[in-house]
Scaffold this motif. Structure first.
Motif, PDB file in Angstrom:
ATOM      1  N   HIS A 348       0.860  -1.187   0.000  1.00  0.00           N
ATOM      2  CA  HIS A 348       0.000   0.000   0.000  1.00  0.00           C
ATOM      3  C   HIS A 348       0.893   1.232   0.000  1.00  0.00           C
ATOM      4  O   HIS A 348       1.914   1.282   0.701  1.00  0.00           O
ATOM      5  N   PHE A 349       0.496   2.229  -0.757  1.00  0.00           N
ATOM      6  CA  PHE A 349       1.286   3.463  -0.793  1.00  0.00           C
ATOM      7  C   PHE A 349       0.403   4.659  -1.092  1.00  0.00           C
ATOM      8  O   PHE A 349      -0.431   4.627  -1.997  1.00  0.00           O
ATOM      9  N   THR A 350       0.608   5.740  -0.297  1.00  0.00           N
ATOM     10  CA  THR A 350      -0.131   6.993  -0.476  1.00  0.00           C
ATOM     11  C   THR A 350       0.859   8.136  -0.611  1.00  0.00           C
ATOM     12  O   THR A 350       1.802   8.252   0.191  1.00  0.00           O
ATOM     13  N   ALA A 358      -2.036   5.600  -4.153  1.00  0.00           N
ATOM     14  CA  ALA A 358      -1.673   5.136  -5.491  1.00  0.00           C
ATOM     15  C   ALA A 358      -1.744   3.623  -5.613  1.00  0.00           C
ATOM     16  O   ALA A 358      -2.104   3.096  -6.670  1.00  0.00           O
ATOM     17  N   LEU A 359      -1.373   2.888  -4.560  1.00  0.00           N
ATOM     18  CA  LEU A 359      -1.390   1.424  -4.594  1.00  0.00           C
ATOM     19  C   LEU A 359      -2.201   0.891  -3.418  1.00  0.00           C
ATOM     20  O   LEU A 359      -2.059   1.366  -2.286  1.00  0.00           O
ATOM     21  N   LYS A 360      -3.020  -0.133  -3.707  1.00  0.00           N
ATOM     22  CA  LYS A 360      -3.913  -0.692  -2.688  1.00  0.00           C
ATOM     23  C   LYS A 360      -3.782  -2.216  -2.670  1.00  0.00           C
ATOM     24  O   LYS A 360      -4.486  -2.919  -3.376  1.00  0.00           O
ATOM     25  N   ASP A 394       9.286   5.220   0.397  1.00  0.00           N
ATOM     26  CA  ASP A 394       9.084   4.044   1.244  1.00  0.00           C
ATOM     27  C   ASP A 394       7.586   3.757   1.341  1.00  0.00           C
ATOM     28  O   ASP A 394       6.771   4.689   1.388  1.00  0.00           O
ATOM     29  N   ILE A 395       7.240   2.481   1.371  1.00  0.00           N
ATOM     30  CA  ILE A 395       5.839   2.076   1.359  1.00  0.00           C
ATOM     31  C   ILE A 395       5.178   2.306   2.715  1.00  0.00           C
ATOM     32  O   ILE A 395       5.850   2.423   3.738  1.00  0.00           O
ATOM     33  N   ASP A 396       3.850   2.361   2.716  1.00  0.00           N
ATOM     34  CA  ASP A 396       3.084   2.556   3.953  1.00  0.00           C
ATOM     35  C   ASP A 396       2.809   1.228   4.660  1.00  0.00           C
ATOM     36  O   ASP A 396       2.823   1.146   5.886  1.00  0.00           O
ATOM     37  N   GLU A 397       2.564   0.203   3.849  1.00  0.00           N
ATOM     38  CA  GLU A 397       2.154  -1.084   4.408  1.00  0.00           C
ATOM     39  C   GLU A 397       2.556  -2.185   3.438  1.00  0.00           C
ATOM     40  O   GLU A 397       2.657  -1.977   2.234  1.00  0.00           O
TER      41      GLU A 397
END
Length: 585
Positions: A348-350, A358-360, A394-397
């Motif tokens: 996941h990335f915001t 942007a990514l889920k 860096d990614i969120d999750e």
């Protein structure tokens, strides 16, 4: 001056030069102080001669010796002053060099988020104008401060020894001067900060205007752009004038106060001479010289204060960026093995600046040597995946692993060095074509450059230029067409022979025939390497080992070309649409 404490490490670094400069300054001032004493001696010799206490020969000898001492002291003082400037002013240039490098290094460490939130013109102004103002503090301000303090202390000591009462009257204006400096310096600091902010706005506006000149001309908005520039320049001028008005108070006040001191010397000294408290009129002449020797040092107090306040304001702006902690840090300094095995697991990335997710929950695997194609509508998250592989964010999750190691536990420099990246918007530097291709591999030979250009199908275009590979490109590669820029960018990536190749819709500006040739060459070059191709064209994706289709940050289709064209969905519809367009041509 708390912001300027950042420079203490540089002063410590160049302490030898600074100490030498201070010693030379003190010695130089000592020699300059000989002049008033020998002027007094000349007056005494003249008085003694007219009183008849010395002969004509003695008068000539002592007069000649006094003049000789004055000339000699002036020459030695001038030479020492030259060396004083050579030591202290040179240190300021060294500090300017170090500070600019420190700022530039910090700029390179900061993440893309930082550059999205700050304008290029402002960044440039802080590393140029602001650093230059700080240099004035590190050099001239320190030099004149040492000079002033040394001279004031020595002159007052000499004056006190000559006449304590006259000295007391002479220094009466100095406390008044201190209060004036304190009041004015605070206002100078505030106005200097505003001036620097407007300089940044002006730099930003001009930089963006020059970079976007083609758009300005295409829309015919030169008159409006000119009006906007004049408005901003006028506002900046007004702020500069406001600052100059305050600074203009310093020198007149210095001259007034020094003039007052001269009046005290003439009047009080004259009265003391009449009353017999002073043995020679030469003492008054000596005092006048001492007071006037203080004129420039005292006047520079205001100038130095102004420099320090401006430097403080500029260093504060510099420190704002130097204190920012880079979001992307290299946590590993040891060697880490980089291969082409890439694994996205529920990523996941915001984007921080827009708050757009942007990514889920993206998950996929690529084995070393495989080619992955990513398709999808604009804004579906395709380019984001490439940015995350290069660890630009860096990614969120979730997790991203390369060779079964989490990406943030890999040596960042080695990770990026193992990647050949071709961005969607090809960026070329204002240098030769050869240098732009060599950017991917600094030690590449001319043969390597030509081979890379041939594989990118741009060699023939370059060969037609008058200077060939030595052709100087305009800013951002404006000399070349869109397709040529993309192909030079491809050549720059493949010359590295990286383990991972990332292509972000880099064939959008080339025709289908050239695209086919480039893809064939890339297939040959990328053998044994992991390749990820982001595209809007099925022709760029059809030969990939795996294809994924993104929509709104999620994977909606996954498979090979042969499997996806048989499934009703985005890929099949795109394939049929582009097939019909090709046949109609």
């Amino acid at each position: 001056m708390k912001e300027l404490q950042h420079l203490n490490k540089y002063f410590l670094k160049y302490k030898t030069h600074i100490l030498l400069g201070i010693i030379i300054t003190i010695i130089a001032r000592l020699f300059l102080l000989f002049t008033p004493r020998y002027v007094k001696k000349i007056f005494l010799v003249i008085e003694n001669y007219f009183e008849g206490t010395i002969s004509k020969d003695v008068f000539k000898t002592e007069l000649f010796e006094a003049i000789l001492y004055i000339v000699g002291a002036a020459l030695v003082g001038a030479i020492l002053t030259f060396f004083m400037r050579q030591t202290i002013i040179n240190v300021s240039r060294y500090i300017e060099f170090d500070l600019k490098n420190e700022v530039y290094d910090q700029y390179q460490k900061l993440s893309l988020n930082f550059y999205k939130k700050n304008r290029t013109g402002d960044l440039m102004n802080r590393i140029t104008e602001d650093v230059s103002r700080v240099r004035m503090y590190a050099g001239p301000a320190i030099m004149y401060s040492i000079n002033t303090i040394t001279l004031i202390i020595m002159v007052i000591i000499y004056m006190y020894n000559a006449s304590p009462k006259l000295t007391l009257y002479t220094i009466i204006p100095l406390p008044i001067l201190s209060v004036i400096i304190y009041k004015l310096s605070k206002e100078i600091h505030n106005r200097s900060t505003i001036v620097q902010q407007y300089l940044s706005k002006l730099s930003t506006f001009t930089q963006e205007s020059f970079s976007g000149i083609s758009v300005i001309k295409a829309y015919g908005i030169e008159p409006q752009t000119s009006i906007n520039f004049k408005t901003l320049a006028s506002e900046s001028k007004e702020k500069q004038i406001d600052l100059a008005k305050i600074q203009a108070w310093f020198f007149p006040m210095m001259v007034l106060l020094i003039g007052t001191s001269n009046l005290f010397v003439i009047y009080i000294g004259g009265m003391q001479y009449i009353n017999g408290e002073i043995d020679s009129i030469g003492t008054i002449a000596e005092f006048l010289m001492y007071v006037n020797m203080l004129t420039w040092p005292v006047a520079t107090v205001g100038w130095v204060t102004s420099i320090v306040q401006q430097a403080e304001a500029s260093q504060k702006r510099i420190n704002e960026f130097l204190k920012i902690e880079p979001e992307i840090k290299n946590a590993v300094n040891t060697h880490t093995k980089i291969t082409g095995n890439i694994d996205f697991n529920n990523v996941h990335f915001t984007y921080d600046d827009t708050n757009i997710q942007a990514l889920k929950g993206i998950s996929f695997k690529i084995k070393e040597g495989e080619t992955l194609a990513i398709l999808g509508k604009t804004g579906s998250g395709k380019s984001t995946i490439l940015d995350l592989i290069g660890r630009l964010y860096d990614i969120d999750e979730g997790s991203i692993t390369i060779n079964n190691t989490e990406i943030n536990k890999l040596n960042l420099n080695e990770l990026r060095d193992s990647i050949g990246y071709v961005p969607q918007d090809a960026f070329l530097f204002s240098d030769t074509i050869k240098t732009n291709i060599r950017f991917g591999k600094q030690d590449a030979t001319d043969e390597d450059v030509i081979e890379a250009a041939k594989n990118a199908q741009v060699h023939k275009n370059i060969a037609k230029f008058k200077n060939g590979y030595d052709t100087i490109l305009g800013e951002r590669g404006i000399t070349l067409s869109g397709g040529q820029k993309q192909r030079v960018s491809i050549a720059r990536a493949i010359i590295k022979l990286p383990k991972i190749l990332l292509f972000d819709d880099c064939l959008s500006a080339v025709d289908t025939e050239t695209e086919e040739k480039i893809l064939r060459n890339l297939k040959k070059i990328s053998k044994g390497k992991t390749s990820i191709i982001v595209s809007h064209r099925v022709s760029s994706a059809k030969n990939a080992d795996k294809i994924i289709v993104l929509d709104n940050g999620k994977i909606v289709q996954e498979g090979t070309h042969s499997s996806l064209i048989n499934i009703d969905g985005y890929y099949k519809h795109l394939y049929l649409k582009q097939l019909s367009e090709t046949e109609s041509k």
